[in-house]
Scaffold this active site. Structure first.
Site, PDB file in Angstrom:
ATOM      1  N   GLN A   1       0.850  -1.203   0.000  1.00  0.00           N
ATOM      2  CA  GLN A   1       0.000   0.000   0.000  1.00  0.00           C
ATOM      3  C   GLN A   1       0.879   1.243   0.000  1.00  0.00           C
ATOM      4  OE1 GLN A   1      -3.398  -0.650   3.118  1.00  0.00           O
ATOM      5  NE2 GLN A   1      -1.744  -2.041   3.618  1.00  0.00           N
TER       6      GLN A   1
ATOM      7  N   ASN B   1       3.329  -6.824  13.339  1.00  0.00           N
ATOM      8  CA  ASN B   1       2.909  -5.450  13.612  1.00  0.00           C
ATOM      9  C   ASN B   1       3.332  -5.096  15.027  1.00  0.00           C
ATOM     10  OD1 ASN B   1       1.170  -3.020  14.133  1.00  0.00           O
ATOM     11  ND2 ASN B   1       0.342  -3.603  12.142  1.00  0.00           N
TER      12      ASN B   1
ATOM     13  N   VAL C   1       3.499   4.132  -1.028  1.00  0.00           N
ATOM     14  CA  VAL C   1       3.817   4.872  -2.255  1.00  0.00           C
ATOM     15  C   VAL C   1       5.245   5.415  -2.192  1.00  0.00           C
ATOM     16  CG1 VAL C   1       1.396   5.461  -2.656  1.00  0.00           C
ATOM     17  CG2 VAL C   1       2.835   7.067  -1.385  1.00  0.00           C
TER      18      VAL C   1
ATOM     19  N   THR D   1       0.629  -2.996   8.633  1.00  0.00           N
ATOM     20  CA  THR D   1      -0.561  -2.264   8.193  1.00  0.00           C
ATOM     21  C   THR D   1      -1.631  -2.324   9.279  1.00  0.00           C
ATOM     22  OG1 THR D   1      -2.312  -2.050   6.527  1.00  0.00           O
ATOM     23  CG2 THR D   1      -1.440  -4.264   6.859  1.00  0.00           C
TER      24      THR D   1
ATOM     25  N   HIS E   1      -1.457   1.481  -4.239  1.00  0.00           N
ATOM     26  CA  HIS E   1      -1.814   2.902  -4.132  1.00  0.00           C
ATOM     27  C   HIS E   1      -0.923   3.807  -4.975  1.00  0.00           C
ATOM     28  CE1 HIS E   1      -3.871   1.997   0.015  1.00  0.00           C
ATOM     29  NE2 HIS E   1      -4.547   1.542  -1.020  1.00  0.00           N
TER      30      HIS E   1
HETATM   31  P1  OAD Z   1      -1.327   2.943   8.994  1.00  0.00           P
HETATM   32  O1  OAD Z   1      -0.625   4.177   9.420  1.00  0.00           O
HETATM   33  O2  OAD Z   1      -2.818   2.933   9.019  1.00  0.00           O
HETATM   34  O3  OAD Z   1      -0.841   1.716   9.870  1.00  0.00           O
HETATM   35  C1  OAD Z   1       0.514   1.494  10.097  1.00  0.00           C
HETATM   36  C2  OAD Z   1       0.634   0.216  10.911  1.00  0.00           C
HETATM   37  O4  OAD Z   1       2.012  -0.052  11.073  1.00  0.00           O
HETATM   38  C3  OAD Z   1       0.015   0.284  12.290  1.00  0.00           C
HETATM   39  O5  OAD Z   1      -0.788  -0.864  12.498  1.00  0.00           O
HETATM   40  C4  OAD Z   1       1.218   0.288  13.226  1.00  0.00           C
HETATM   41  O6  OAD Z   1       0.951  -0.397  14.447  1.00  0.00           O
HETATM   42  C5  OAD Z   1       2.230  -0.472  12.399  1.00  0.00           C
HETATM   43  N1  OAD Z   1       3.640  -0.157  12.685  1.00  0.00           N
HETATM   44  C6  OAD Z   1       4.204   1.037  12.973  1.00  0.00           C
HETATM   45  N2  OAD Z   1       5.530   0.938  13.096  1.00  0.00           N
HETATM   46  C7  OAD Z   1       5.829  -0.363  12.858  1.00  0.00           C
HETATM   47  C8  OAD Z   1       7.042  -1.107  12.804  1.00  0.00           C
HETATM   48  N3  OAD Z   1       8.243  -0.526  13.025  1.00  0.00           N
HETATM   49  N4  OAD Z   1       6.965  -2.430  12.522  1.00  0.00           N
HETATM   50  C9  OAD Z   1       5.764  -3.034  12.310  1.00  0.00           C
HETATM   51  N5  OAD Z   1       4.589  -2.385  12.344  1.00  0.00           N
HETATM   52  C10 OAD Z   1       4.621  -1.069  12.599  1.00  0.00           C
HETATM   53  O7  OAD Z   1      -0.757   2.587   7.530  1.00  0.00           O
HETATM   54  P2  OAD Z   1      -1.382   1.630   6.426  1.00  0.00           P
HETATM   55  O8  OAD Z   1      -2.068   0.472   7.036  1.00  0.00           O
HETATM   56  O9  OAD Z   1      -0.313   1.386   5.449  1.00  0.00           O
HETATM   57  O10 OAD Z   1      -3.525   5.193   1.632  1.00  0.00           O
HETATM   58  O11 OAD Z   1      -2.456   2.603   5.803  1.00  0.00           O
HETATM   59  C11 OAD Z   1      -3.175   2.187   4.697  1.00  0.00           C
HETATM   60  C12 OAD Z   1      -3.442   3.357   3.786  1.00  0.00           C
HETATM   61  O12 OAD Z   1      -4.046   4.409   4.512  1.00  0.00           O
HETATM   62  C13 OAD Z   1      -2.185   4.008   3.196  1.00  0.00           C
HETATM   63  O13 OAD Z   1      -1.670   3.322   2.083  1.00  0.00           O
HETATM   64  C14 OAD Z   1      -2.699   5.356   2.798  1.00  0.00           C
HETATM   65  C15 OAD Z   1      -3.553   5.680   4.007  1.00  0.00           C
HETATM   66  O14 OAD Z   1      -4.658   6.465   3.709  1.00  0.00           O
HETATM   67  C16 OAD Z   1      -3.413   6.082   0.625  1.00  0.00           C
HETATM   68  O15 OAD Z   1      -2.593   6.972   0.629  1.00  0.00           O
HETATM   69  C17 OAD Z   1      -4.365   5.841  -0.486  1.00  0.00           C
END
Ligand code: OAD
Length: 254
Positions: free
Chosen positions: A100, A212, A102, A187, A118
């Site tokens: 996901q 995670n 970019v 994620t 994305h």
């Molecule tokens: P999020 O910011 O929603 O989630 C990030 C996840 O990474 C969380 O569950 C954290 O607990 C976890 N996390 C943080 N640091 C970490 C680490 N060092 N190791 C393992 N896990 C860790 O990001 P996404 O799930 O990627 O979309 O968000 C999905 C989409 O929402 C993105 O692609 C973006 C956003 O809107 C668009 O831009 C279209």
């Protein structure tokens, strides 16, 4: 601690392995996530620039937001989690990485069979003919950048509410349905359709391993969920899998 205590997996080269990554995999590289502690939105400048960005998504203000993000990512390097995925790709015959993100860090690490759900902030897209243009340098010489047809480019990034490229989505669905082993890394699992992919794999009989730093909405459903930083857990998990399988010749470029 053995990460694999609860996992009965032998990394057979012939398995179909699918990985879904989110912002958390790039957190150790210094790229902020979207939600929770360490989020991009903690920075007032990000909030200000995003508020002005669009729609429409091909204005100077849109590019000012993306230039801010591009400059930030340009200072970051792929981490051991990105590099472990490259090693995994060269081990398994059937390996597909769906991201996901970019930020382009998987490409920079060397991942090849990669589906960027994305989009990619290092490319612009022409709103009139759909052409993709590589924009590897930041800062750009003028904002917005223009396509050779004379139309202002927009960042090749899916904005909230916009559809995913149908080819990328269909390939992601197909790979997930065929998966034997599915890793879901960093994620929050709240954004569709990405969040549906591990569940689809699970329903088709795959083992789903979540990595995670926190519990997520996916945690109760997956086969095993490992708490910790992706850059620490994934290389360790990969080493344990290889040891368990008695594999000595797998690449370990991390
Ligand atoms: P999020 O910011 O929603 O989630 C990030 C996840 O990474 C969380 O569950 C954290 O607990 C976890 N996390 C943080 N640091 C970490 C680490 N060092 N190791 C393992 N896990 C860790 O990001 P996404 O799930 O990627 O979309 O968000 C999905 C989409 O929402 C993105 O692609 C973006 C956003 O809107 C668009 O831009 C279209």
């Amino acid at each position: 601690m053995e990460l694999l205590e609860r996992l009965t997996i032998i990394p057979d080269r012939a398995q179909q392995v699918v990985v879904l990554t989110g912002a958390g995999i790039s957190a150790e590289s210094g790229v902020p996530i979207f939600r929770g502690t360490g989020s991009m939105w903690e920075d007032p400048l990000a909030r200000r620039l995003a508020a002005r960005a669009g729609p429409p998504w091909n204005t100077k203000a849109t590019w000012e937001f993306y230039e801010w993000r591009r400059a930030l990512v340009a200072r970051c390097e792929p981490n051991t989690a990105h590099r472990t995925l490259v090693a995994m790709e060269s081990y398994f015959t059937n390996f597909c990485l769906i991201t996901q993100n970019v930020d382009g860090l998987h490409r920079r690490a060397g991942s090849k069979n990669l589906l960027e759900l994305h989009g990619n902030m290092w490319q612009g897209r022409c709103p009139s003919d759909g052409a993709l243009v590589d924009l590897p340098d930041t800062p750009l010489s003028s904002l917005p950048p223009y396509h050779s047809c004379g139309t202002a480019l927009r960042p090749h990034v899916v904005q909230f509410g916009e559809p995913i490229d149908p080819t990328i989505l269909s390939e992601s669905l197909k790979a997930s349905m065929r998966a034997d082993l599915f890793f879901v890394i960093g994620t929050s699992g709240v954004v569709a359709p990405a969040r549906d992919l591990p569940l689809l794999a699970l329903n088709k009989g795959a083992k789903v391993i979540e990595i995670n730093r926190e519990e997520t909405v996916l945690t109760p459903h997956v086969t095993v969920s490992i708490r910790g930083k992706a850059a620490e857990i994934l290389p360790r998990l990969w080493n344990e899998l290889l040891e368990k399988a008695g594999v000595r010749d797998a690449p370990k470029p991390y």
